[in-house]
Write an enzyme that holds these catalytic residues in place. Sequence first.
Site, PDB file in Angstrom:
ATOM      1  N   ARG A 248       0.858  -1.204   0.000  1.00 24.57           N
ATOM      2  CA  ARG A 248       0.000   0.000   0.000  1.00 24.57           C
ATOM      3  C   ARG A 248       0.881   1.238   0.000  1.00 24.57           C
ATOM      4  O   ARG A 248       0.617   2.222  -0.678  1.00 24.57           O
ATOM      5  CB  ARG A 248      -0.956   0.002   1.201  1.00 24.57           C
ATOM      6  CG  ARG A 248      -1.654   1.353   1.387  1.00 24.57           C
ATOM      7  CD  ARG A 248      -2.874   1.336   2.301  1.00 24.57           C
ATOM      8  NE  ARG A 248      -2.785   0.451   3.427  1.00 24.57           N
ATOM      9  CZ  ARG A 248      -2.002   0.654   4.498  1.00 24.57           C
ATOM     10  NH1 ARG A 248      -1.257   1.729   4.590  1.00 24.57           N
ATOM     11  NH2 ARG A 248      -1.974  -0.227   5.471  1.00 24.57           N
TER      12      ARG A 248
ATOM     13  N   TYR B 243     -17.148  16.841 -14.959  1.00 23.01           N
ATOM     14  CA  TYR B 243     -17.377  15.407 -15.127  1.00 23.01           C
ATOM     15  C   TYR B 243     -18.372  14.960 -14.052  1.00 23.01           C
ATOM     16  O   TYR B 243     -18.223  15.323 -12.881  1.00 23.01           O
ATOM     17  CB  TYR B 243     -16.043  14.661 -15.001  1.00 23.01           C
ATOM     18  CG  TYR B 243     -16.203  13.164 -14.964  1.00 23.01           C
ATOM     19  CD1 TYR B 243     -16.500  12.452 -16.119  1.00 23.01           C
ATOM     20  CD2 TYR B 243     -16.099  12.459 -13.779  1.00 23.01           C
ATOM     21  CE1 TYR B 243     -16.678  11.084 -16.086  1.00 23.01           C
ATOM     22  CE2 TYR B 243     -16.267  11.085 -13.734  1.00 23.01           C
ATOM     23  CZ  TYR B 243     -16.558  10.405 -14.898  1.00 23.01           C
ATOM     24  OH  TYR B 243     -16.735   9.051 -14.854  1.00 23.01           O
TER      25      TYR B 243
ATOM     26  N   ASP C 133      -7.920  18.957 -14.097  1.00 26.29           N
ATOM     27  CA  ASP C 133      -8.184  17.583 -14.532  1.00 26.29           C
ATOM     28  C   ASP C 133      -7.768  17.525 -16.005  1.00 26.29           C
ATOM     29  O   ASP C 133      -8.436  18.085 -16.882  1.00 26.29           O
ATOM     30  CB  ASP C 133      -9.674  17.268 -14.346  1.00 26.29           C
ATOM     31  CG  ASP C 133     -10.028  15.845 -14.778  1.00 26.29           C
ATOM     32  OD1 ASP C 133      -9.303  15.267 -15.605  1.00 26.29           O
ATOM     33  OD2 ASP C 133     -11.053  15.322 -14.300  1.00 26.29           O
TER      34      ASP C 133
ATOM     35  N   LYS D 149      -8.597   6.663 -19.207  1.00 23.01           N
ATOM     36  CA  LYS D 149      -8.903   7.228 -20.517  1.00 23.01           C
ATOM     37  C   LYS D 149      -7.648   7.224 -21.401  1.00 23.01           C
ATOM     38  O   LYS D 149      -7.108   6.163 -21.644  1.00 23.01           O
ATOM     39  CB  LYS D 149      -9.512   8.620 -20.339  1.00 23.01           C
ATOM     40  CG  LYS D 149     -10.580   8.696 -19.208  1.00 23.01           C
ATOM     41  CD  LYS D 149     -11.827   7.873 -19.486  1.00 23.01           C
ATOM     42  CE  LYS D 149     -12.751   7.715 -18.266  1.00 23.01           C
ATOM     43  NZ  LYS D 149     -13.091   8.929 -17.539  1.00 23.01           N
TER      44      LYS D 149
END
Length: 390
Positions: free
Chosen positions: A59, A112, A185, A210
């Site tokens: 982690r 978004y 973003d 994306k």
Amino acid sequence: MSDADLSSHLNDAGFETRAIHAGYAPDPTTGAVIPPIYATSTYAQDGVGGLRNGYEYSRSGNPTRTALESTLAALEGGSHGFAFASGLAAEDTLVRALCRPGDHVVLPDDAYGGTFRLFDKVEQAWGLTHSPASVADPQAVAAAIRPGETTLVWVETPTNPLLSIGDIAALAEVAHAAGALLVVDNTFASPYLQQPLALGADVVVHSTTKYAGGHSDVVGGAIVVDDAGLAEKVGYHQNAIGGVAGPFDSWLVLRGLKTLALRMDRHCDNAERIVDFLAGHPAVSEVIYPGLESHPGHEVARRQMKRFGGMVSFRVTGGEEQALAVCAATEVFTLAESLGGIESLIEHPGRMTHASVAGTDLEVPADLIRLSVGIETSDDQVADLARALG
Ligand SMILES: *Cc1c(COP(=O)(O)O)cnc(C)c1O
């Protein structure tokens, strides 16, 4: 050449060279030219606290993720990159790292949908308020800022699905004048087309699902900063919250990034051809693409983007009925949400990605179609749209 020499050398290298070589030197024990997928949760210690290269638990750090994070930083021109399990996991971590109850955030008025939902339904319950402003209008953003309360100005450019353009340098000035940070973003443009940190942004976030991953085979997110203090906060929260990218997913995104430049150029070539085709089609009433001189953000886009991207939106003369029919009729363009992959996608924002904003100020036109233009043969893409438009 030592790793340190290689990375300092690479700071001046071109984008494609950094995409392929930054963040990883061939493995010293095997010479593996590509980072292995380190499918391990923990790491042997050489005596208590004797960590090998800082690795303690996956982690906190994993070598495959480290390679991806270094590459993300190198491509965005930042000092530190952080990889997450999704774009929204990255966004939530960023907000918890930088905001406290009582803070206020300015959001794009066409953010978004998942980002809007995160702020509206999740973060608001923890005392964070938000207001919308058009990213295309820096004065409107300035007016939405609440001095002393606004900690983040959040920007997408181009926006989704209307492809509005925000002037990153102007928005950075507006945010900084009020003591807020500018978050961009950069999912739609990708670091190949747009470098927000160099334009004055403080933080870049991505849905690597994306264009960065680019093959529609992984969900992921990223944060890149160019400031040690911000990196310290984001890194602490990445580990403390734990929404990290796993080694398999990190490997896929890293593989995607290596061909980002090639893919983006082809996405742009194909999108430009489709824009030409649609602009001359009698069933099309409007084509929305930042590369068109008629687009209100064209001049700003020309200044801050290398090219205009692979997303194209257009409206049809036959209203919603025709828009739905076109979406159902294409074959090369697959009817699906998401974007940025090698394959072409078509969708009806009003009924699909933006259905949740129907009836609000954010409603999109019912005759609007959004394309994510893939890298198939351009002639086939155009023929497919021609057929579907009748
Ligand atoms: C998809 C997307 C997100 C969210 O990312 P996930 O990987 O789906 O969590 C955020 N911003 C933009 C612009 C997106 O397209």
